[in-house]
Design a protein around this motif. Structure first.
Motif, mmCIF file in Angstrom:
data_model
loop_
_atom_site.group_PDB
_atom_site.id
_atom_site.type_symbol
_atom_site.label_atom_id
_atom_site.label_comp_id
_atom_site.label_asym_id
_atom_site.label_seq_id
_atom_site.Cartn_x
_atom_site.Cartn_y
_atom_site.Cartn_z
ATOM 1 N N VAL A 165 0.840 -1.205 0.000
ATOM 2 C CA VAL A 165 0.000 0.000 0.000
ATOM 3 C C VAL A 165 0.872 1.252 0.000
ATOM 4 O O VAL A 165 0.572 2.236 -0.704
ATOM 5 C CB VAL A 165 -0.951 0.001 1.205
ATOM 6 N N LEU A 166 1.961 1.227 0.753
ATOM 7 C CA LEU A 166 2.855 2.381 0.824
ATOM 8 C C LEU A 166 3.586 2.617 -0.489
ATOM 9 O O LEU A 166 4.039 3.743 -0.758
ATOM 10 C CB LEU A 166 3.859 2.196 1.969
ATOM 11 N N ILE A 167 3.730 1.600 -1.299
ATOM 12 C CA ILE A 167 4.271 1.778 -2.647
ATOM 13 C C ILE A 167 3.193 2.319 -3.577
ATOM 14 O O ILE A 167 3.443 3.190 -4.419
ATOM 15 C CB ILE A 167 4.828 0.443 -3.191
ATOM 16 N N ALA A 168 1.963 1.831 -3.407
ATOM 17 C CA ALA A 168 0.868 2.192 -4.310
ATOM 18 C C ALA A 168 0.476 3.661 -4.187
ATOM 19 O O ALA A 168 0.224 4.326 -5.199
ATOM 20 C CB ALA A 168 -0.345 1.303 -4.037
ATOM 21 N N LEU A 169 0.406 4.184 -2.975
ATOM 22 C CA LEU A 169 -0.125 5.531 -2.765
ATOM 23 C C LEU A 169 0.698 6.620 -3.458
ATOM 24 O O LEU A 169 0.141 7.438 -4.212
ATOM 25 C CB LEU A 169 -0.265 5.816 -1.271
ATOM 26 N N PRO A 170 2.016 6.708 -3.237
ATOM 27 C CA PRO A 170 2.772 7.754 -3.943
ATOM 28 C C PRO A 170 2.815 7.542 -5.458
ATOM 29 O O PRO A 170 2.847 8.524 -6.208
ATOM 30 C CB PRO A 170 4.178 7.664 -3.324
ATOM 31 N N TYR A 214 -8.171 2.779 -6.518
ATOM 32 C CA TYR A 214 -8.564 1.416 -6.150
ATOM 33 C C TYR A 214 -8.711 0.489 -7.355
ATOM 34 O O TYR A 214 -8.504 -0.723 -7.229
ATOM 35 C CB TYR A 214 -9.850 1.424 -5.317
ATOM 36 N N LEU A 215 -9.050 1.049 -8.525
ATOM 37 C CA LEU A 215 -9.195 0.200 -9.707
ATOM 38 C C LEU A 215 -7.857 -0.299 -10.243
ATOM 39 O O LEU A 215 -7.779 -1.375 -10.832
ATOM 40 C CB LEU A 215 -9.918 0.954 -10.817
ATOM 41 N N VAL A 216 -6.820 0.488 -10.025
ATOM 42 C CA VAL A 216 -5.500 0.138 -10.571
ATOM 43 C C VAL A 216 -4.493 -0.121 -9.454
ATOM 44 O O VAL A 216 -3.992 -1.233 -9.296
ATOM 45 C CB VAL A 216 -4.981 1.252 -11.515
ATOM 46 N N PHE A 217 -4.227 0.906 -8.649
ATOM 47 C CA PHE A 217 -3.057 0.843 -7.768
ATOM 48 C C PHE A 217 -3.268 -0.040 -6.543
ATOM 49 O O PHE A 217 -2.422 -0.888 -6.234
ATOM 50 C CB PHE A 217 -2.636 2.262 -7.388
ATOM 51 N N LEU A 218 -4.364 0.135 -5.827
ATOM 52 C CA LEU A 218 -4.596 -0.725 -4.670
ATOM 53 C C LEU A 218 -4.893 -2.161 -5.089
ATOM 54 O O LEU A 218 -4.510 -3.113 -4.397
ATOM 55 C CB LEU A 218 -5.726 -0.161 -3.812
ATOM 56 N N LEU A 219 -5.558 -2.322 -6.228
ATOM 57 C CA LEU A 219 -5.809 -3.670 -6.733
ATOM 58 C C LEU A 219 -4.496 -4.368 -7.067
ATOM 59 O O LEU A 219 -4.275 -5.522 -6.686
ATOM 60 C CB LEU A 219 -6.709 -3.617 -7.966
ATOM 61 N N GLN A 220 -3.606 -3.675 -7.784
ATOM 62 C CA GLN A 220 -2.329 -4.288 -8.119
ATOM 63 C C GLN A 220 -1.486 -4.526 -6.875
ATOM 64 O O GLN A 220 -0.737 -5.509 -6.806
ATOM 65 C CB GLN A 220 -1.582 -3.421 -9.133
ATOM 66 N N ALA A 221 -1.594 -3.630 -5.896
ATOM 67 C CA ALA A 221 -0.865 -3.840 -4.638
ATOM 68 C C ALA A 221 -1.333 -5.125 -3.961
ATOM 69 O O ALA A 221 -0.517 -5.920 -3.470
ATOM 70 C CB ALA A 221 -1.075 -2.640 -3.717
ATOM 71 N N PHE A 222 -2.647 -5.340 -3.946
ATOM 72 C CA PHE A 222 -3.184 -6.555 -3.329
ATOM 73 C C PHE A 222 -2.765 -7.799 -4.106
ATOM 74 O O PHE A 222 -2.351 -8.803 -3.511
ATOM 75 C CB PHE A 222 -4.710 -6.473 -3.256
#
Length: 278
Positions: free
Chosen positions: A25-30, A117-125
């Motif tokens: 998540v910390l990678i996805a947010l920035p 959430y459609l791209v970054f948090l989904l890919q993080a998960f």
């Protein structure tokens, strides 16, 4: 009772897993914030490998290392750094990838926020799920290197080499003036339409097999990683998505599909003559 060890000591396992997810998540947010600033959601592709490698390093650091996990981490870091650099260089100076442009059109207005959430948090998960073999191997009781480790190590190494060679061949082809009117069908691409994806699949099955060697039957849950990656590469973001309309954009690709294996490298089919078809 060794196979019950992860169940009998869940605290450290769950804490490590939670830490791995937090790292993703910390990678996805920035990265999402950068994508909003440059209006290019495809920057997510540049950090995809980090969503897997970063929690993997965390698990091994948190739970301990041995020869097995050292090899698993080393081959994965080689894969992750190479892929991140390759995609960054390939996409540098280009507009947003067509897949993300289509997604943007479908989800406007408001895609800038929705992409979180459609791209970054989904890919993080998804990256976190793919990293699970490292958690299983690092959390397991120490075990000697065995035949499954050798099989997994060979499979993972062959996979990384195949993906690297296939990407290099494709990159060289794309720089060629003839690429606009032809199809890449030489080298590894003569035997598979997606040898780079097949190589990546081999990597994750190799890593999964090594985790199974470390954890035994209690580590079967780690195989969700190669299973998920296989589904993604074949049915979601890989083969199916890339070939959805490529035959319309590149007519020569239709003939390439007829004679070339989609995934597993295999000798190409011989094109039948008109008289034979009659």
């Amino acid at each position: 009772m060794d196979f019950l060890a992860p169940l009998l000591h869940p605290t450290s396992l769950l804490a490590a897993a939670g830490g791995g997810l937090l790292i993703c998540v910390l990678i996805a947010l920035p990265t999402w914030l950068v994508s909003v600033a440059v209006r290019d959601a495809s920057v997510a592709d540049r950090v995809w490998s980090l969503f897997i490698a970063a929690p993997a390093v965390w698990y091994v650091w948190r739970l301990g290392t041995d020869l097995r996990t050292l090899f698993m981490i080393s081959i994965t870091l080689i894969w992750a750094v190479r892929l991140a650099v390759y995609i960054t260089v390939r996409n540098w100076g280009h507009e947003e990838d067509r897949r993300y442009r289509d997604m943007r059109q479908r989800n406007d207005p408001g895609f800038a926020f929705k992409s979180l959430y459609l791209v970054f948090l989904l890919q993080a998960f998804l990256g976190w799920v793919v990293s699970l073999p490292f958690l299983a191997a690092a959390a397991a009781e120490p075990a000697a290197w065995g035949p499954l480790d050798t099989l997994g190590a060979v499979l993972a190494t062959v996979g990384v080499v195949m993906e690297t060679v296939a990407d290099a061949q494709l990159s060289r082809f794309r720089r060629s003036p003839r690429q606009k009117d032809s199809v890449m069908d030489t080298g590894l691409w003569r035997y598979s339409r997606h040898p780079n994806y097949f190589g990546e699949c081999c990597l994750w099955w190799g890593v999964g097999v090594m985790a199974l060697s470390a954890a035994g039957v209690s580590g079967l849950w780690a195989l969700i990683s190669p299973l998920l990656m296989t589904v993604l590469l074949l049915k979601v973001s890989g083969v199916s998505l890339l070939e959805k309309d490529i035959g319309e954009r590149r007519p020569a690709y239709r003939d390439y599909i007829e004679r070339t294996s989609a995934f597993i490298p295999w000798p190409p089919k011989r094109k039948r003559s008109a008289s034979a078809r009659a």
